[in-house]
Design a protein around this motif. Structure first.
Motif, PDB file in Angstrom:
ATOM      1  N   LEU A 149      46.523  39.067  44.559  1.00 12.26           N
ATOM      2  CA  LEU A 149      45.240  38.656  43.981  1.00 12.26           C
ATOM      3  C   LEU A 149      45.031  37.150  44.160  1.00 12.26           C
ATOM      4  CD1 LEU A 149      42.734  39.576  42.472  1.00 12.26           C
ATOM      5  CD2 LEU A 149      43.917  39.128  40.327  1.00 12.26           C
ATOM      6  N   MET A 150      46.090  36.380  43.933  1.00 11.28           N
ATOM      7  CA  MET A 150      45.994  34.930  44.132  1.00 11.28           C
ATOM      8  C   MET A 150      45.652  34.629  45.590  1.00 11.28           C
ATOM      9  SD  MET A 150      46.332  33.332  41.352  1.00 11.28           S
ATOM     10  CE  MET A 150      45.583  34.690  40.493  1.00 11.28           C
ATOM     11  N   ALA A 151      46.280  35.384  46.488  1.00 10.48           N
ATOM     12  CA  ALA A 151      46.029  35.171  47.914  1.00 10.48           C
ATOM     13  C   ALA A 151      44.564  35.476  48.237  1.00 10.48           C
ATOM     14  CB  ALA A 151      46.953  36.057  48.749  1.00 10.48           C
ATOM     15  N   VAL A 152      44.025  36.505  47.610  1.00 16.00           N
ATOM     16  CA  VAL A 152      42.622  36.872  47.862  1.00 16.00           C
ATOM     17  C   VAL A 152      41.689  35.795  47.303  1.00 16.00           C
ATOM     18  CG1 VAL A 152      40.795  38.490  47.202  1.00 16.00           C
ATOM     19  CG2 VAL A 152      42.989  39.355  48.013  1.00 16.00           C
ATOM     20  N   LEU A 153      41.957  35.373  46.062  1.00 16.25           N
ATOM     21  CA  LEU A 153      41.080  34.392  45.432  1.00 16.25           C
ATOM     22  C   LEU A 153      41.118  33.060  46.180  1.00 16.25           C
ATOM     23  CD1 LEU A 153      41.748  35.170  41.661  1.00 16.25           C
ATOM     24  CD2 LEU A 153      39.838  35.907  43.087  1.00 16.25           C
ATOM     25  N   PRO A 169      43.337  43.891  44.079  1.00 17.28           N
ATOM     26  CA  PRO A 169      42.982  42.755  44.940  1.00 17.28           C
ATOM     27  C   PRO A 169      42.129  43.180  46.137  1.00 17.28           C
ATOM     28  CG  PRO A 169      45.300  42.640  44.339  1.00 17.28           C
ATOM     29  CD  PRO A 169      44.799  43.965  43.851  1.00 17.28           C
ATOM     30  N   ALA A 170      42.415  44.356  46.695  1.00 18.61           N
ATOM     31  CA  ALA A 170      41.635  44.832  47.845  1.00 18.61           C
ATOM     32  C   ALA A 170      40.191  45.079  47.423  1.00 18.61           C
ATOM     33  CB  ALA A 170      42.254  46.112  48.401  1.00 18.61           C
ATOM     34  N   TRP A 171      40.030  45.660  46.263  1.00 16.87           N
ATOM     35  CA  TRP A 171      38.671  45.909  45.766  1.00 16.87           C
ATOM     36  C   TRP A 171      37.942  44.577  45.552  1.00 16.87           C
ATOM     37  CZ3 TRP A 171      36.345  44.657  41.037  1.00 16.87           C
ATOM     38  CH2 TRP A 171      35.090  45.243  40.826  1.00 16.87           C
ATOM     39  N   ARG A 172      38.694  43.611  44.988  1.00 16.79           N
ATOM     40  CA  ARG A 172      38.081  42.290  44.776  1.00 16.79           C
ATOM     41  C   ARG A 172      37.618  41.697  46.107  1.00 16.79           C
ATOM     42  NH1 ARG A 172      38.600  39.162  39.972  1.00 16.79           N
ATOM     43  NH2 ARG A 172      37.597  37.582  41.255  1.00 16.79           N
ATOM     44  N   ALA A 173      38.426  41.917  47.138  1.00 13.39           N
ATOM     45  CA  ALA A 173      38.085  41.372  48.459  1.00 13.39           C
ATOM     46  C   ALA A 173      36.783  41.976  48.980  1.00 13.39           C
ATOM     47  CB  ALA A 173      39.224  41.628  49.446  1.00 13.39           C
ATOM     48  N   THR A 174      36.551  43.239  48.656  1.00  6.04           N
ATOM     49  CA  THR A 174      35.321  43.874  49.161  1.00  6.04           C
ATOM     50  C   THR A 174      34.086  43.384  48.402  1.00  6.04           C
ATOM     51  OG1 THR A 174      35.397  45.760  47.636  1.00  6.04           O
ATOM     52  CG2 THR A 174      36.596  45.989  49.717  1.00  6.04           C
ATOM     53  N   MET A 230      30.887  31.150  51.388  1.00  6.85           N
ATOM     54  CA  MET A 230      30.789  29.979  52.251  1.00  6.85           C
ATOM     55  C   MET A 230      30.718  28.683  51.443  1.00  6.85           C
ATOM     56  SD  MET A 230      31.133  30.992  55.117  1.00  6.85           S
ATOM     57  CE  MET A 230      31.266  32.613  55.774  1.00  6.85           C
ATOM     58  N   LYS A 231      30.291  28.800  50.186  1.00  4.07           N
ATOM     59  CA  LYS A 231      30.222  27.610  49.342  1.00  4.07           C
ATOM     60  C   LYS A 231      31.558  27.336  48.669  1.00  4.07           C
ATOM     61  CE  LYS A 231      25.524  28.884  48.010  1.00  4.07           C
ATOM     62  NZ  LYS A 231      24.784  29.484  46.892  1.00  4.07           N
ATOM     63  N   PHE A 232      32.479  28.308  48.773  1.00  9.07           N
ATOM     64  CA  PHE A 232      33.746  28.233  48.048  1.00  9.07           C
ATOM     65  C   PHE A 232      34.665  27.194  48.678  1.00  9.07           C
ATOM     66  CE2 PHE A 232      37.978  29.852  46.919  1.00  9.07           C
ATOM     67  CZ  PHE A 232      37.810  30.027  45.562  1.00  9.07           C
ATOM     68  N   GLU A 233      35.225  26.366  47.836  1.00 15.79           N
ATOM     69  CA  GLU A 233      36.054  25.279  48.380  1.00 15.79           C
ATOM     70  C   GLU A 233      37.542  25.558  48.241  1.00 15.79           C
ATOM     71  OE1 GLU A 233      34.940  22.801  50.066  1.00 15.79           O
ATOM     72  OE2 GLU A 233      32.834  23.250  49.735  1.00 15.79           O
ATOM     73  N   GLY A 234      37.896  26.748  47.759  1.00 14.33           N
ATOM     74  CA  GLY A 234      39.301  27.060  47.498  1.00 14.33           C
ATOM     75  C   GLY A 234      40.161  27.062  48.718  1.00 14.33           C
TER      76      GLY A 234
END
Lengths: 232, 422
Positions: free
Chosen positions: B299-303, B405-410, B418-422
């Protein structure tokens, strides 16, 4: 009214309204525009004028709240997510402000990504990417990861990634914003060259005066609506 | 030509490699978790096997051949006829069963009254073959005084130490056994105490006597009939197979049936199942911890890669492809860690602790449960089916833990990403 002939992208009375803290914000208001194949167009306007939102509507990254959008004469307004993904893969190239290369891939792998998703054989992919790299002056950077490239080099790779699949349309959101003037000028040379030699359609959202100076057409937006549409 | 799936696998591998420190740390937790799972399960399996063996040695073996109505009354009328016992022994000598059998011992079990000049107490008398008994029962090794039965013995008895005390018996003392004979008359048998044993189980020490089976058969007049053929196997896991083969060999004429140990000693079966249940709870908690580690890492990797996943979507990757990518990352990490954990677990269990874990320092005296004496040295047992289960479980955990996490990715919106700076 829509004129006769094929277009790269066109909209008809397209609106995009966002909900923000319970308020409706009209980011794009009733825009009707057509961009023909081979054009080199800039969407200009102050911050908050709706440039990026309109660009995202062209690219299927936003769905219109009202009105319709066609890309390469396909109405994309109501396409499913799956079909939008396919549309982006097959007909649209993107260049983003912050390079946005995939850090785990080399320059060559980044550039060939869309070809790979399309199932183009490896030798064909490599041939096309290398030819493009040669054309835009990054021939010796194939195996470098993005972290080993300068900003200008990264953005050239991003441009190569956007055009290598010969899309109907390349959408570029502030592509020069993070570059110094030399790198910016070099990148614009590349895109102008690709536009002229390959006939690639470019649509930019930008504040960049140099880019606007090179544009063949400038569409100015104010408060989400077209204020002027000038060819030069 | 690289397929879309191949591309996703390559991306997943590179993503894991990119976050090498995080991947290694998570994998280490999983490796240790699975190693612990393998270790505890192997020790548990070994302990159960020892436990079962100890229990069935004091009872009627892993498999018991008896007359159909023998259980639960265990009366002499429902004894196994000599022909049935012979058929069972012949079947066990066959090449397909013989390798599975450690020993097969005919036994005659009688409810009797044991009398001495100091009193009388109800007992269970086992007529046993003195030549087979040392290999079958633990009692011969639990000698207190005197000796166990010998092949040459006729009128000797091997007596529980508690019973000897209750009847004030000493070595060489006579004791009279009284039981119902085959013809329903009351029959007596005089025997002398050859030795006493202490099993650690009060019900055995206070009420069991072993005498030679020939003496017992003559005493109650059953000829060559027995109560049961008790069969000790090399592994309790072969019990069902041996029962099936014996059932086929003995036929369905109603003279003999083969029963597995859970049927003849249900209290032992319940105890093993109860212990298994406790182990399952422990294993569930262990796997849950592993799952949480995976969820956290993936999940951390996805976020952290919101923008990157947005780029992939903008380039034409479908929602389900991003989900597949994340699932691959979780599953690859889990599978590799699972295999390493299994290898580490096996190495530790069977490399360092192959001779067993000795718990005797923590427990004084005999440890008993469900009619069995528990060996305090727990020797691990390798079970391929459990090992495969462990690996399959960890794989399933990897997939399930990656689902969120996979669901979060979808759910990532490209324009927002694109605005995300993480």
């Amino acid at each position: 009214m829509i004129e006769n002939g094929r277009t790269a992208v066109r909209t008809e009375d397209v609106w995009k309204i966002f909900e923000h803290d319970g308020m409706a914000v009209e980011a794009v208001r009733g825009v009707t525009v057509r961009i023909d194949p081979g054009e080199f167009v800039v969407l200009a306007g102050p911050s908050g004028s709706g440039k990026t939102t309109l660009l995202n509507l062209f690219g299927g990254l936003h769905r219109p709240s009202r009105g319709r959008v066609w890309v390469d004469e396909q109405d994309i307004s109501d396409l499913s997510e799956h079909d939008l993904s396919r549309l982006r893969l097959m007909r649209i190239g993107f260049v983003f402000q912050a390079y946005n290369l995939l850090p785990i891939l080399t320059a060559l792998e980044n550039a060939e990504f869309s070809l790979l998703l399309r199932g183009v054989p490896a030798d064909e992919r490599e041939r096309r990417v290398r030819a493009l790299f040669e054309k835009i002056g990054i021939a010796n950077l194939d195996d470098r990861r993005p972290s080993k490239l300068s900003g200008g080099q990264q953005q050239r790779v991003a441009v190569a990634r956007a055009v290598v699949g010969e899309p109907a349309l390349v959408l570029a959101d502030e592509p020069t914003a993070n570059l110094d003037s030399a790198a910016s000028g070099a990148l614009l040379d590349v895109m102008t060259q690709l536009n002229e030699e390959l006939g690639t359609t470019f649509v930019f959202a930008t504040h960049d005066q140099e880019l606007m100076a090179r544009a063949k057409r400038i569409v100015r937006l104010v408060d989400g609506a077209i204020a002027s549409d000038q060819r030069q | 030509m690289m397929t879309r799936l191949g591309l996703l696998v390559r991306l997943a591998l590179r993503n894991l490699r990119r976050q090498a420190r995080r991947s290694v740390l998570t994998a280490s937790a999983m490796v240790l978790g699975l190693a612990l799972l393998v270790f505890t399960r192997s020790i548990g399996d070994g302990a159960h096997e020892t436990w079962i063996k100890a229990g069935v040695r004091l009872a009627s073996g892993h498999v018991t051949v008896v007359a159909p109505d023998y259980l639960p009354r265990r009366t002499i009328e429902d004894r196994l006829r000599a022909a049935g016992a012979r058929a069972a022994l012949d079947a066990l000598a066959r090449s397909d069963l013989a390798p599975l059998v450690e020993i097969a011992a005919p036994r005659l079990e009688l409810r009797a009254l044991a009398s001495s000049p100091r009193g009388a107490v109800p007992v269970v008398v086992y007529g046993v073959d003195p030549t087979l008994e040392p290999a079958f029962s633990q009692l011969t090794t639990r000698l207190v005084e005197g000796r166990a039965l010998l092949a040459s013995d006729r009128l000797h008895a091997y007596v529980g130490v508690g019973l000897a005390q209750r009847l004030h018996l000493r070595l060489g003392d006579r004791v009279v056994l009284t039981a119902q004979g085959a013809d329903s008359t009351i029959a007596d048998q005089l025997v002398r105490v050859a030795g006493t044993f202490r099993s650690g189980l009060p019900e055995v020490d206070d009420g069991v006597i072993h005498i030679p089976i020939a003496t017992a058969q003559a005493w109650v007049g059953v000829g060559d009939d027995v109560s049961a053929v008790a069969i000790l196997l090399h592994s309790s896991r072969d019990a069902d197979r041996v029962v099936r083969s014996l059932t086929a060999a003995l036929g369905t004429d109603g003279t003999a049936v083969a029963l597995p140990w859970p049927t003849t000693t249900p209290e032992l079966d319940s105890a093993v199942k109860l212990d298994d249940y406790g182990n399952y709870v422990f294993h569930f908690v262990l796997l849950l911890i592993v799952a949480l580690a995976i969820v956290n890492t993936i999940l951390m990797a996805v976020l952290a890669r919101t923008r990157e996943l947005g780029i992939l979507r903008a380039l034409g990757l479908r929602r389900r492809d991003t989900a597949t990518l994340v699932l691959f990352e979780g599953t690859l990490l889990t599978t590799v860690a699972g295999l390493l954990g299994a290898a580490l677990g096996l190495a530790v269990t069977f490399g360092i602790f192959r001779d067993g874990l000795d718990f005797s320092a923590f427990y004084s005296g005999e440890m008993t449960a469900a009619g069995a004496i528990i060996d305090l040295i727990m020797i691990p047992e390798f079970r391929l089916d459990h090992m495969l289960q462990n690996v399959v479980w960890i794989f399933i955990i990897g997939v399930v833990a990656s689902l969120y996490p996979a669901w979060r990715a979808t759910r990532i919106e490209i324009a927002e990403a694109m605005k995300f700076e993480g």
